[in-house]
Design a protein around this motif. Structure first.
Motif, mmCIF file in Angstrom:
data_model
loop_
_atom_site.group_PDB
_atom_site.id
_atom_site.type_symbol
_atom_site.label_atom_id
_atom_site.label_comp_id
_atom_site.label_asym_id
_atom_site.label_seq_id
_atom_site.Cartn_x
_atom_site.Cartn_y
_atom_site.Cartn_z
ATOM 1 N N ALA A 89 7.936 -24.466 -17.010
ATOM 2 C CA ALA A 89 7.604 -23.358 -17.901
ATOM 3 C C ALA A 89 7.110 -22.149 -17.121
ATOM 4 O O ALA A 89 7.455 -21.008 -17.425
ATOM 5 N N ALA A 90 6.309 -22.397 -16.079
ATOM 6 C CA ALA A 90 5.744 -21.290 -15.303
ATOM 7 C C ALA A 90 6.771 -20.708 -14.337
ATOM 8 O O ALA A 90 6.815 -19.493 -14.132
ATOM 9 N N GLU A 91 7.618 -21.546 -13.742
ATOM 10 C CA GLU A 91 8.598 -21.084 -12.749
ATOM 11 C C GLU A 91 9.881 -21.898 -12.922
ATOM 12 O O GLU A 91 10.043 -22.965 -12.328
ATOM 13 N N PRO A 92 10.826 -21.400 -13.737
ATOM 14 C CA PRO A 92 12.005 -22.200 -14.097
ATOM 15 C C PRO A 92 12.834 -22.673 -12.905
ATOM 16 O O PRO A 92 13.148 -23.847 -12.812
ATOM 17 N N MET A 93 13.218 -21.789 -12.020
ATOM 18 C CA MET A 93 14.134 -22.144 -10.936
ATOM 19 C C MET A 93 13.351 -22.563 -9.696
ATOM 20 O O MET A 93 13.409 -21.929 -8.635
ATOM 21 N N SER A 94 12.633 -23.672 -9.834
ATOM 22 C CA SER A 94 11.861 -24.210 -8.725
ATOM 23 C C SER A 94 11.830 -25.724 -8.829
ATOM 24 O O SER A 94 12.201 -26.303 -9.856
ATOM 25 N N GLY A 95 11.395 -26.377 -7.745
ATOM 26 C CA GLY A 95 11.325 -27.826 -7.746
ATOM 27 C C GLY A 95 12.692 -28.456 -7.571
ATOM 28 O O GLY A 95 13.668 -27.803 -7.197
ATOM 29 N N LEU A 96 12.780 -29.737 -7.875
ATOM 30 C CA LEU A 96 14.013 -30.500 -7.690
ATOM 31 C C LEU A 96 14.903 -30.396 -8.929
ATOM 32 O O LEU A 96 14.452 -30.599 -10.046
ATOM 33 N N LEU A 97 16.174 -30.097 -8.696
ATOM 34 C CA LEU A 97 17.153 -30.064 -9.768
ATOM 35 C C LEU A 97 18.347 -30.925 -9.349
ATOM 36 O O LEU A 97 18.919 -30.725 -8.280
ATOM 37 N N ARG A 98 18.710 -31.883 -10.185
ATOM 38 C CA ARG A 98 19.761 -32.853 -9.852
ATOM 39 C C ARG A 98 21.046 -32.472 -10.579
ATOM 40 O O ARG A 98 21.100 -32.492 -11.804
ATOM 41 N N TYR A 121 17.263 -18.328 -5.260
ATOM 42 C CA TYR A 121 16.155 -19.168 -5.723
ATOM 43 C C TYR A 121 15.672 -20.060 -4.579
ATOM 44 O O TYR A 121 15.960 -21.264 -4.550
ATOM 45 N N PRO A 122 14.937 -19.517 -3.638
ATOM 46 C CA PRO A 122 14.511 -20.303 -2.474
ATOM 47 C C PRO A 122 13.563 -21.441 -2.801
ATOM 48 O O PRO A 122 13.426 -22.379 -2.015
ATOM 49 N N SER A 123 12.927 -21.415 -3.968
ATOM 50 C CA SER A 123 11.995 -22.485 -4.346
ATOM 51 C C SER A 123 12.704 -23.659 -5.009
ATOM 52 O O SER A 123 12.075 -24.671 -5.319
ATOM 53 N N LEU A 124 13.996 -23.531 -5.224
ATOM 54 C CA LEU A 124 14.758 -24.586 -5.886
ATOM 55 C C LEU A 124 15.315 -25.564 -4.854
ATOM 56 O O LEU A 124 15.916 -25.170 -3.857
ATOM 57 N N ARG A 125 15.100 -26.857 -5.089
ATOM 58 C CA ARG A 125 15.680 -27.904 -4.242
ATOM 59 C C ARG A 125 16.764 -28.610 -5.048
ATOM 60 O O ARG A 125 16.488 -29.183 -6.099
ATOM 61 N N LEU A 126 17.985 -28.547 -4.542
ATOM 62 C CA LEU A 126 19.122 -29.079 -5.272
ATOM 63 C C LEU A 126 19.546 -30.424 -4.702
ATOM 64 O O LEU A 126 19.768 -30.562 -3.502
ATOM 65 N N ALA A 127 19.646 -31.425 -5.562
ATOM 66 C CA ALA A 127 20.165 -32.740 -5.187
ATOM 67 C C ALA A 127 21.517 -32.903 -5.861
ATOM 68 O O ALA A 127 21.622 -32.848 -7.087
ATOM 69 N N LEU A 128 22.576 -33.076 -5.068
ATOM 70 C CA LEU A 128 23.939 -33.124 -5.589
ATOM 71 C C LEU A 128 24.478 -34.541 -5.629
ATOM 72 O O LEU A 128 24.174 -35.356 -4.756
ATOM 73 N N ARG A 129 25.286 -34.809 -6.630
ATOM 74 C CA ARG A 129 26.015 -36.072 -6.701
ATOM 75 C C ARG A 129 27.442 -35.781 -7.142
ATOM 76 O O ARG A 129 27.661 -35.208 -8.207
#
Length: 328
Positions: A89-98, A121-129
């Motif tokens: 809610a505070a920062e949408p495009m951040s953290g881990l996104l799968r 979005y440098p704060s976004l960590r993307l995990a791909l499958r």
């Protein structure tokens, strides 16, 4: 008020159903076997039902246990969405996104989308499958993925679906067969059409686009677009490939020609999908916008962004395209 099962207990039960082995299930949950066994017993006591049959050398889920596992997956998925919503809610495009992507899209869209995501979005960590559509949608429903990039038509159930763009499917043939390539899709000889193996949605799109309802029995199927193109180059038949694959470097060294069909042209729709309970809606919208902004680099003007294939402007490409890279 009766006591309720905990999310931890439900997670233990799901692990047991997947492993059918208490030791392996405990390891996957990072707990001891005694802790996991106690959690399962507490869950059975809470629900008043026998969920797991324990034999000396085997573990079997009871019918009610199987049903509860299905419901537990949905509960855990919604709980994770709730937690993720609070964090994002505070920062949408951040953290881990799968993110899941099908194999007939990943090699052609990701090379431009991923750098743009990292830069914006440098704060976004993307995990791909990368996986087949059916497997991705199963993982999405179970909360193991946040979004999936797939191709339509495909039965998506009650998932949230955002169509991004349409692209044509084009006929490819060996360079020495250019004069024999049919212009109308209905004139393709079914016995000459090569397909991807079962499970690839492009297989269904090809069969549907050609008006074929039953797969052929020639026994020659490819596991990837690259292998499919190699089979065509080797003179084994013809194939339909997505336009984005023809715009990539993967096929540039092959001696192939492609043809754009006359109307009605076969096509597929690239779409981003998420759970209906998706808690990262703003991230969903932003990633969809970025994919649409980047993907046109691979496609001709014939691609129709956000509309229906065949209604957009005609391609500026020649009717036949030599896919062999020129020295110039």
């Amino acid at each position: 008020m009766s006591s309720l099962p905990s999310l931890r207990q439900l997670r233990y039960l799901i692990a047991v159903s997947e492993k059918l082995n208490f030791t392996q299930a405990a390891e996957s949950c990072f707990v001891t076997q005694s802790t996991l066994s106690a959690g399962i017993k507490e869950l059975e006591a809470t629900l008043g039902a026998h969920l797991v049959e324990r034999e000396r050398h085997s573990v079997v889920m009871t019918p009610i246990g199987i049903e509860i596992v299905d419901r537990a997956r949905s509960l855990l998925s919604e709980a994770e969405d709730l937690s993720e919503w609070a964090r994002s809610a505070a920062e949408p495009m951040s953290g881990l996104l799968r993110l899941g992507v099908i194999p007939t899209v990943a090699p052609f869209v990701l090379p431009t989308v991923l750098p743009a995501l990292r830069q914006r979005y440098p704060s976004l960590r993307l995990a791909l499958r990368e996986d087949l559509t059916g497997h991705l949608l199963t993982r999405l429903a179970a909360g193991q993925l946040d979004f999936a990039l797939i191709a339509l038509p495909y039965d998506t159930g009650n998932l949230q679906v955002k169509p991004l763009f349409d692209e044509e499917l084009r006929l490819i043939a060996p360079a020495d067969r250019e004069a024999d390539m049919p212009r109308e899709i209905c004139k393709i000889d079914p016995d000459e059409l090569l397909l991807l193996e079962e499970g690839h949605c492009l297989r269904g799109h090809t069969l549907g686009g050609c008006g074929l309802r039953e797969p052929r029995t020639r026994g020659m199927e490819a596991t990837s677009l690259f292998t499919l193109a190699q089979m065509v180059e080797g003179g084994l038949g013809l194939a339909l490939l997505p336009e984005m694959s023809l715009r990539s470097d993967i096929l540039s060294h092959m001696k192939l020609v492609s043809r754009r069909f006359s109307e009605p042209r076969p096509s597929r729709t690239i779409a981003l999908v998420a759970r209906s309970s998706n808690a990262r809606q703003e991230s969903f919208e932003r990633i969809a916008e970025l994919i649409v902004a980047q993907a046109p680099l691979h496609l001709s003007d014939s691609a129709n962004w956000g509309g229906t294939a065949g209604q957009g402007p005609d391609s500026d490409l020649h009717e036949h395209e030599n896919l062999e890279r020129k020295a110039s």
